[in-house]
Design a protein around this motif. Structure first.
Motif, PDB file in Angstrom:
ATOM      1  N   PHE A 166       0.652 -15.238 -22.710  1.00 32.39           N
ATOM      2  CA  PHE A 166       1.326 -14.542 -23.799  1.00 32.39           C
ATOM      3  C   PHE A 166       0.928 -15.281 -25.064  1.00 32.39           C
ATOM      4  N   GLY A 196       2.606  -8.535 -22.916  1.00 32.23           N
ATOM      5  CA  GLY A 196       3.818  -7.911 -23.439  1.00 32.23           C
ATOM      6  C   GLY A 196       5.040  -8.790 -23.487  1.00 32.23           C
ATOM      7  N   GLY A 197       4.983  -9.990 -22.875  1.00 33.60           N
ATOM      8  CA  GLY A 197       6.147 -10.863 -22.883  1.00 33.60           C
ATOM      9  C   GLY A 197       6.091 -11.908 -21.785  1.00 33.60           C
ATOM     10  N   SER A 199      10.694  -9.570 -23.957  1.00 31.26           N
ATOM     11  CA  SER A 199       9.580  -8.770 -24.474  1.00 31.26           C
ATOM     12  C   SER A 199       9.012  -9.429 -25.726  1.00 31.26           C
ATOM     13  N   ARG A 200       7.898  -8.915 -26.184  1.00 33.13           N
ATOM     14  CA  ARG A 200       7.282  -9.393 -27.423  1.00 33.13           C
ATOM     15  C   ARG A 200       8.288  -9.283 -28.583  1.00 33.13           C
TER      16      ARG A 200
END
Length: 73
Positions: free
Chosen positions: A8, A44-45, A58-59
């Motif tokens: 990430f 995305g996370g 999440s992001r």
């Protein structure tokens, strides 16, 4: 074929499973001080664990609460 480690990335920093992190803008002061371990990471996370609890972030969540490597101030 080369395997690419899932990571990430945000704010020019990369985070991967096994990294220890803090969330400096978490809503509660004690959650800001805790050290979480990332168990899964992807574009995305992340999934992070602390004290037997697992959190999927999440992001957008991470943009709101911030993230730093635990050894950074």
């Amino acid at each position: 074929m080369t395997s690419i480690e899932p990571v990430f990335e945000i704010g020019g920093q990369r985070y991967a499973a096994g990294d220890r992190v803090r969330f400096p803008r978490a809503g509660m002061r004690r959650n800001q001080a805790r050290i979480y371990e990332i168990t899964e990471a992807g574009p995305g996370g992340i999934t992070a664990e602390v004290d037997g609890c697992r959190y999927q972030l999440s992001r957008g969540d991470i943009a709101a609460i911030g993230i730093t490597h635990a050894d950074q101030k």
